[in-house]
Design an enzyme around this catalytic site. Structure first.
Site, PDB file in Angstrom:
ATOM      1  CG  HIS A  37      -1.888  -1.091   1.340  1.00  0.00           C
ATOM      2  ND1 HIS A  37      -1.757  -2.129   2.231  1.00  0.00           N
ATOM      3  CD2 HIS A  37      -3.033  -1.330   0.655  1.00  0.00           C
ATOM      4  CE1 HIS A  37      -2.785  -2.945   2.102  1.00  0.00           C
ATOM      5  NE2 HIS A  37      -3.571  -2.500   1.149  1.00  0.00           N
ATOM      6  CG  ASP A 150      -5.293  -7.381  -5.697  1.00  0.00           C
ATOM      7  OD1 ASP A 150      -6.056  -8.194  -5.195  1.00  0.00           O
ATOM      8  OD2 ASP A 150      -4.401  -6.791  -5.037  1.00  0.00           O
TER       9      ASP A 150
END
Ligand code: AMP
Length: 282
Positions: A37, A150
């Site tokens: 992140h 992802d």
């Protein structure tokens, strides 16, 4: 850094920024931050003059038997990390703010959401596209940053953006990994010690496929078999969800590598479902 909980306040602030000539970068997240992140936030900081990070465990992307209630949360720590990475706003929508009780509108890219993770998570990408579209409308960012971990998600978002003429540039950041190769994930905390010790073998299997592809193997079936054989030996605690070879852009299954071959997988390790992927060709 401001913490905003009202979508209306977020939209008003972003509108003012755009009027003032600022360009906004958006990093959508579900929180419980790790270095992956942080790398998205750092990239967002470089791409825009203002950085908005959203933190929302989006209920519509979780199936009925998934980990919505158990999803790890630590807003205080997350806020400190977002502040350190230079976010101007951390948007943590208050309960009920993102979906009206009679919410009925969905954004879908069904052809790209059927395979890979979509096969076992049939409503997942509809939830992702819908919430990302909402965030795009609220923030109207110039750039939005997603993670390569992802892969299917960023490929679907790219298609949604193209198909709907959304004026945002999608940036995809490389996967951040633990020292032993395991892709960082908020869900890694669900693993037992024994599962965690085996989990890096997932990556080893994918790297084996890449080496075989680089040495000239082009058959998707043979690459897949090689990885499954490796995992049968090295990853006995893993329960396979899927292992597929697809075109990296369209996500169409491939029989034979075409220059844009991607191997993607999901493996259950106890309570954790771990995903990873690798580009088989440069
Ligand atoms: P999440 O909070 O798990 O929904 O992830 C928010 C964003 O961070 C998504 O765009 C993910 O692809 C990205 N992300 C998650 N894990 C990693 C990682 N290990 N490296 C890079 N990006 C990641």
């Amino acid at each position: 850094m401001q913490i905003l909980t009202s979508p209306q306040e977020l939209a008003a602030l972003c509108r003012q920024w755009r009027t003032d000539g600022e360009s906004i970068a958006l990093v959508p997240t579900m929180g419980y931050y790790h270095a992956g992140h942080e790398s998205l936030m750092a990239r967002g900081r470089e791409c825009g003059s203002k950085l908005v990070v959203s933190l929302f465990v989006n209920p519509t992307q979780f199936g009925p038997n998934e980990d919505l209630a158990a999803y790890p949360r630590d807003h205080e720590r997350d806020a400190a990390i977002a502040r350190k990475q230079g976010a101007d706003v951390l948007f943590i929508p208050e309960d009920g703010a993102m979906y009206a009780p009679d919410h009925a509108t969905w954004v879908e890219v069904p052809d790209m959401a059927r395979g890979l993770c979509g096969a076992s998570r049939p409503i997942h990408f509809r939830g992702v596209c819908t919430v990302v579209m909402k965030l795009f409308w609220l923030v109207q960012p110039a750039v939005a940053v997603f993670g390569q971990k992802d892969w299917q998600q960023q490929a679907i978002i790219r298609r949604m953006v193209r198909d709907m003429n959304i004026p945002v540039r999608i940036e995809t950041q490389p996967t951040m990994r633990e020292a032993d190769g395991l892709a960082m994930s908020s869900r890694n905390v669900y693993m037992t010690e024994a599962e965690r010790a085996q989990a890096p073998q997932m990556r080893q299997g994918l790297e084996l496929a890449r080496r075989l592809a680089q040495a000239g193997e082009t058959s998707a079936a043979r690459l897949r078999d090689a990885v499954l054989r490796y995992w049968a030996e090295q990853l006995p605690l893993g329960r396979l969800d899927y292992l597929s070879v697809v075109d990296a852009d369209t996500l169409e299954p491939l029989d034979s590598l075409n220059g844009r071959g991607l191997m993607a997988c999901a493996v259950h390790m106890g309570k954790s479902r771990i995903i990873d992927n690798i580009l088989l060709q440069d």
